[in-house]
Write an enzyme that holds these catalytic residues in place. Sequence first.
Site, PDB file in Angstrom:
ATOM      1  N   CYS A   1       0.769  -1.224  -0.115  1.00 18.28           N
ATOM      2  CA  CYS A   1      -0.194  -0.004  -0.001  1.00 18.28           C
ATOM      3  C   CYS A   1       0.987   1.187   0.435  1.00 18.28           C
ATOM      4  CB  CYS A   1      -0.997   0.071   1.201  1.00 18.28           C
ATOM      5  SG  CYS A   1      -2.043  -1.551   1.351  1.00 18.28           S
TER       6      CYS A   1
ATOM      7  N   CYS B   1       1.318   3.284   3.363  1.00 17.83           N
ATOM      8  CA  CYS B   1       1.633   2.267   4.685  1.00 17.83           C
ATOM      9  C   CYS B   1       2.730   3.070   5.439  1.00 17.83           C
ATOM     10  CB  CYS B   1       1.654   0.940   4.301  1.00 17.83           C
ATOM     11  SG  CYS B   1       2.091  -0.156   5.851  1.00 17.83           S
TER      12      CYS B   1
ATOM     13  N   ARG C   1      -4.118   0.918  -2.488  1.00 17.54           N
ATOM     14  CA  ARG C   1      -3.947  -0.601  -1.949  1.00 17.54           C
ATOM     15  C   ARG C   1      -3.732  -1.729  -3.159  1.00 17.54           C
ATOM     16  NH1 ARG C   1      -4.664  -0.394   3.202  1.00 17.54           N
ATOM     17  NH2 ARG C   1      -4.879  -2.635   3.536  1.00 17.54           N
TER      18      ARG C   1
ATOM     19  N   ASP D   1       1.824   2.011  18.690  1.00 19.21           N
ATOM     20  CA  ASP D   1       2.162   1.568  17.132  1.00 19.21           C
ATOM     21  C   ASP D   1       2.575   2.499  16.257  1.00 19.21           C
ATOM     22  OD1 ASP D   1       1.601  -0.555  15.115  1.00 19.21           O
ATOM     23  OD2 ASP D   1      -0.305   0.412  14.851  1.00 19.21           O
TER      24      ASP D   1
ATOM     25  N   CYS E   1      -6.307  20.007  13.119  1.00 16.89           N
ATOM     26  CA  CYS E   1      -7.103  20.942  13.851  1.00 16.89           C
ATOM     27  C   CYS E   1      -8.344  21.504  13.251  1.00 16.89           C
ATOM     28  CB  CYS E   1      -6.170  22.017  14.389  1.00 16.89           C
ATOM     29  SG  CYS E   1      -6.950  23.283  15.369  1.00 16.89           S
TER      30      CYS E   1
END
Length: 422
Positions: free
Chosen positions: A33, A36, A149, A311, A384
Site C-alpha cells: 500500500c 503504509c 491498496r 503502534d 485541527c
Amino acid sequence: MAPASLPVPSIPGAPAAFHLLAKPTGAVCNLDCAYCFFLSKEMLYPGSRFRMADELLETYVRQLVEAHAGAPVVEVAWQGGEPTLMGLPFFRRAVELVDRYLHPGQRAVYTMQTNGTKLDAEWAAFFREHDVLAGISIDGPREIHDTHRVTKGGRGSFDAVMRGLGHLRDGGVEFNVLTTVHAANEQRGREVYRFLRDACGARFMQFIPIIERVAGAADPEAPRSSWRDRPLYVQEGAGVTSRSVTADGYGRFLIDVFEEWVRRDVGEVYVQMFDTTLANWVGETGGMCVHCETCGLALALEHTGDVFSCDHFVEPAYRLGNITERHLLELVASDRQRAFGRAKADTLPRHCRECDVRFACHGGCPKDRFTTTPDGEPGLNYLCPSFKRFFAHVTEPMEEMARLLALGRAPAEIMRAPASDG
C-alpha cells in the site's frame, strides 16, 4: 520445553487494563500500500525472518494474562504487517496457550486486523469457532480502494479483499471495517459510507486519516524520514505528501458520513469516531486513544518481543524493552511509559487548552502535532481545522443524544426528528 518465566512484578498503581497490539510478522505484508507507514519498519530488524517464534508466543501469552490477572476479560489483538501470513497453525497454538494460562473466571476476546486477501473458508471457520473479531482494511469502492491498496506487483487488491470478506459473511463471522481517509476519497464520504454499509454489510466502522510526513516541504512526494531519535513528540517540518488527507478534508469526510448516519443508522451502524465523540460529550472515556486526555495504554509488541510505547511510535527512542528480559507489566507501568502517556496533555499548546472543543478533541494524536498555532506556538495538530469543523457541526445532535441517554432512552430516537444540515 517451556521458556523460563520472569517473576510477575508487584507494581503499585500499575494500569488495570491496557491494549497490546501483537505483530507476529512484524512489518511484513503481502500488499504494498502506497501510504503504509509500517512497511519501512523492516529496517529496524535487518536480516530477520519476521516470524514470532513459538517460545516467544508462549512468553507473550503468559505475560499478557498475568498482567491482567484481576480483569474478567483478556483482549488478545493481532496486527501487522499482515498477520495471516503466519498461517492458521500459529493462531491455533496461540488459542491453546491462552486457554492454558487464563485464570478461573476469565475469558479471552480475540481481534485481528487483516487486509483480508488471504482469508478463505478455513480462516472463517477458525474465526467463528473462537469468536475472533476480524478487522478488514478496505478504502471504499474499487476505484478508490485500488488507488493505493495494491499488491507487490502494483495490481489492485479490491477483488481479493471482497472475496475474503465474502468468506467471513458466509461463515457468520463478526467483522468491522477500517477505512483510511486520504486525498483520493476525502470528498466522497457518503459514497464510501454507503458502500461499506450496503455492499460490504459492515455495521462497525473506523475511519483513519492518512498523514504522511516528509522531512521537509520541498518535495511533497519524498519518502518520510526514518528512525530519528527525538524527544517526546517533537517533530520538525510540516510537509505532507500529496496522498495525505488535507488539513480540513478529514472533517469534511466525517461530516458527510455523519449526515447520512444520523438520519437513518443510529443504533444500527457503529462508527468509532461518533461513539467516541458521544462518550466525551457525556463525560465518559471513549474508545479512541487519539481523543483521550492522555495516552500510553495502547502499546505494540514486535515479533522479537520488543515492546514500544505505541503502534505509531515504533522507533528506537520509544522501545521500552523486551519481554524476555523484563515482564510486560513492568514495561507498561515503567516511568518512561507513564511519561509518554502524560506528555500528550503536558505538551498541549495554549491554543488547544483554551479551545471550546478541547473536551472532545484533546489535541488529537501526538504524532500529528507538527504545525503551529496562530500565535506561533509549536505542537498544534495538523488536523485541527478538521476537528474544529467536525465537533462544531455535531454539537447539537450530540447534545440531543446525550440528553436521551440521561433520560435512559436510546440515542437512536434522534432519528425521529430531522437532523440539521449544519
